[in-house]
Enzyme design. Structure first.
Site, PDB file in Angstrom:
ATOM      1  N   ILE A   1       0.830  -1.200   0.000  1.00 14.26           N
ATOM      2  CA  ILE A   1       0.000   0.000   0.000  1.00 14.26           C
ATOM      3  C   ILE A   1       0.867   1.254   0.000  1.00 14.26           C
ATOM      4  O   ILE A   1       1.871   1.326   0.714  1.00 14.26           O
ATOM      5  CB  ILE A   1      -0.891   0.026   1.272  1.00 14.26           C
ATOM      6  CG1 ILE A   1      -1.843  -1.169   1.281  1.00 14.26           C
ATOM      7  CG2 ILE A   1      -1.673   1.327   1.381  1.00 14.26           C
ATOM      8  CD1 ILE A   1      -2.774  -1.222   0.112  1.00 14.26           C
TER       9      ILE A   1
ATOM     10  N   HIS B   1       0.406   4.665   1.381  1.00 15.47           N
ATOM     11  CA  HIS B   1      -0.495   5.360   2.296  1.00 15.47           C
ATOM     12  C   HIS B   1      -0.563   6.850   1.973  1.00 15.47           C
ATOM     13  O   HIS B   1       0.431   7.463   1.576  1.00 15.47           O
ATOM     14  CB  HIS B   1      -0.026   5.183   3.738  1.00 15.47           C
ATOM     15  CG  HIS B   1      -0.158   3.771   4.235  1.00 15.47           C
ATOM     16  ND1 HIS B   1      -1.369   3.231   4.610  1.00 15.47           N
ATOM     17  CD2 HIS B   1       0.764   2.781   4.397  1.00 15.47           C
ATOM     18  CE1 HIS B   1      -1.188   1.978   5.000  1.00 15.47           C
ATOM     19  NE2 HIS B   1       0.097   1.683   4.875  1.00 15.47           N
TER      20      HIS B   1
END
Length: 478
Positions: A47, A49
């Protein structure tokens, strides 16, 4: 005598190596495994972020947002896949709205762009498979997804192209201060350097404590995941989080950059720095908690599970800087989430620190771009036919699940810092990452690795020494 030795070949070490390769210096990266991307960087949520979770003023907050901003251009320069798919933090009831509002305010203070709170109807319009009992959500359009393997390998190859030396299967066993810097005693002999960068992940405390009386303690925080088959990634479009708790951001549900669906991780503090085994209880928890956020999860299509370790420091923040009682020793420790997102900024910050300390001069010939492995599947039909006509190996499919050709595997083995194991090929090409998990393609992949890497097939391992896949030859078989 090197000017700088970097310990650790994960995303932080590779990003630091690439940024330092902009300067006129003798630089070496040492890694105890047989390849880069062999620790925390190989097993995480993949991911990017947005940056609303970290406490304002911390290094996590600053470097998360900066790393997020850098990722798009870096992906273009170094030719690895990245997508801004956005993220949602779900709130299930009115009582939790203050916590959601706090994330909005924190993200705004951190400089995250485009944050807003959505009502239930807006969330379900965006994500029809989000749980029906949600109340609201924080939407972050700058969140993204990436291939962590290709990011790590791209950074390392770029550093190598720009003159950084790499020493694999080189474990630092002790460090001593010398009049000119440091002597590193490794299982491959002694190395000398003026400065050291400690980017050793869950082992960063062990490395730090070799030179400093001000001891550091890194806790391995284990996280378990389940990965579903290709095509399931369309179940949600964005990364779906729950409100964060004491041990992090909770169980997420996210599409991967390659079209899978990923759920996890758990968060359990352990002592074993190699404790990457999965557990029945952990995987049960992943599936149950993911189902609270997203309905109708296609768990029958889970093709594998895995666990990774995060390097958690008691300070609950990144530790980047010169050790107080060891001049020339630079820590890059406690790099847990959002470390993958932050890695370009970590590289930038660490390189700037050393540039100022050592008076480094910029090169005139820094190579800023790099091309990844050629993917025939991404070409037009006409270009693919022309490629196969010129190089028939690209028409010989070895991995049917992921449609990976012999030509791609050859490239993975023979390119700079090429693969030396089955996992090395897997991370560079995705051969073996599909539904059958190497069930059909393993023999063909081993044969190519043996031939192109000039390795005895009996020496080929899954991932480095001690993981050999074959035990001997049957002399009775012609």
């Amino acid at each position: 005598m090197y000017d700088i030795i970097i310990i650790g070949g994960g995303v932080s070490g590779a990003a630091i190596a690439r940024e330092l390769s902009r300067y006129k210096a003798e630089i070496c990266l040492v890694e105890k495994e047989e390849d880069v991307c062999s620790g925390t960087s190989k097993a995480n949520s993949a991911i990017i972020h947005a940056g609303y979770d970290a406490v304002p003023g911390t290094l996590k907050a600053k470097l998360n947002v900066r790393g997020n901003e850098m990722m798009e251009e870096l992906a273009k320069d170094l030719d690895f896949p990245f997508k801004r798919n956005g993220s949602l933090v779900l709130c299930r009831n009115e009582e939790d709205m203050p916590a959601l509002q706090m994330l909005l305010e924190r993200g705004t203070e951190n400089g995250v762009k485009g944050l807003r709170i959505l009502n239930k109807a807006e969330v379900l319009t965006m994500e029809p498979n989000a749980a029906d009992n949600i109340h609201a959500a924080l939407y972050a359009p700058t969140g993204g997804i990436v291939c962590p393997f290709e990011l790590n390998i791209a950074l390392a190859e770029s550093a190598y192209m720009n003159g950084v030396a790499f020493r694999f299967q080189t474990e630092v066993q002790d460090i001593k201060k010398t009049p000119d810097g440091f002597a590193l005693y490794t299982n491959q002999g002694k190395l000398e350097t003026k400065c050291v960068v400690n980017a050793a992940g869950v082992y960063a405390d062990k490395i730090h404590n070799m030179v400093s009386e001000k001891k550091l303690h890194i806790v391995p925080r284990a996280g378990e995941y389940c990965l579903m088959d290709k095509g399931t990634g369309s179940h949600v479009s964005r990364t779906i989080f729950t409100l964060p708790g004491k041990f992090g951001k909770g169980i997420l549900v996210t599409p991967t950059i390659h079209g899978n669906l990923l759920i996890g991780p758990t968060a359990v503090d352990i002592e074993d720095k190699e404790g990457t085994n999965t557990t029945r209880e952990g995987l049960r928890q992943v599936m149950e908690k993911a189902a609270v956020s997203v309905k109708n999860l296609p768990v029958s299509q889970i093709i594998t599970s895995f666990a990774g370790l995060r390097a958690h420091a008691a300070q609950d923040d990144f530790i980047i800087g010169e050790a107080e009682d060891a001049e020339g020793f630079i820590d890059c420790a406690g790099i847990e989430s959002p470390g993958l997102t932050s890695c370009p900024a970590i590289g930038e910050m660490t390189a700037e620190l050393l540039r100022n300390k050592m008076g480094l001069e910029e090169k005139d010939n820094f190579i800023s771009t790099r091309k990844g492995i050629l993917k025939p599947a991404r070409l037009s039909r006409e270009d693919r036919i022309a490629l196969i006509k010129e190089k028939p190996a690209y028409g010989n499919i070895i991995c049917r699940c992921e449609m990976i050709s012999e030509g791609e595997i050859i490239d993975a083995v023979t390119r700079p810092l090429g693969a030396k194991s089955i996992d090395g090929i897997k991370r560079r090409t995705r051969a073996g990452m599909g539904r059958c998990q190497s069930g059909f393609c393993l023999p063909g992949t081993m044969e190519i690795l043996s031939r192109e890497g000039k390795l005895d097939i009996l020496d080929i391992g899954k991932s480095g020494k001690g993981s050999q896949l074959l035990t001997g030859r049957n002399k009775d078989v012609l």
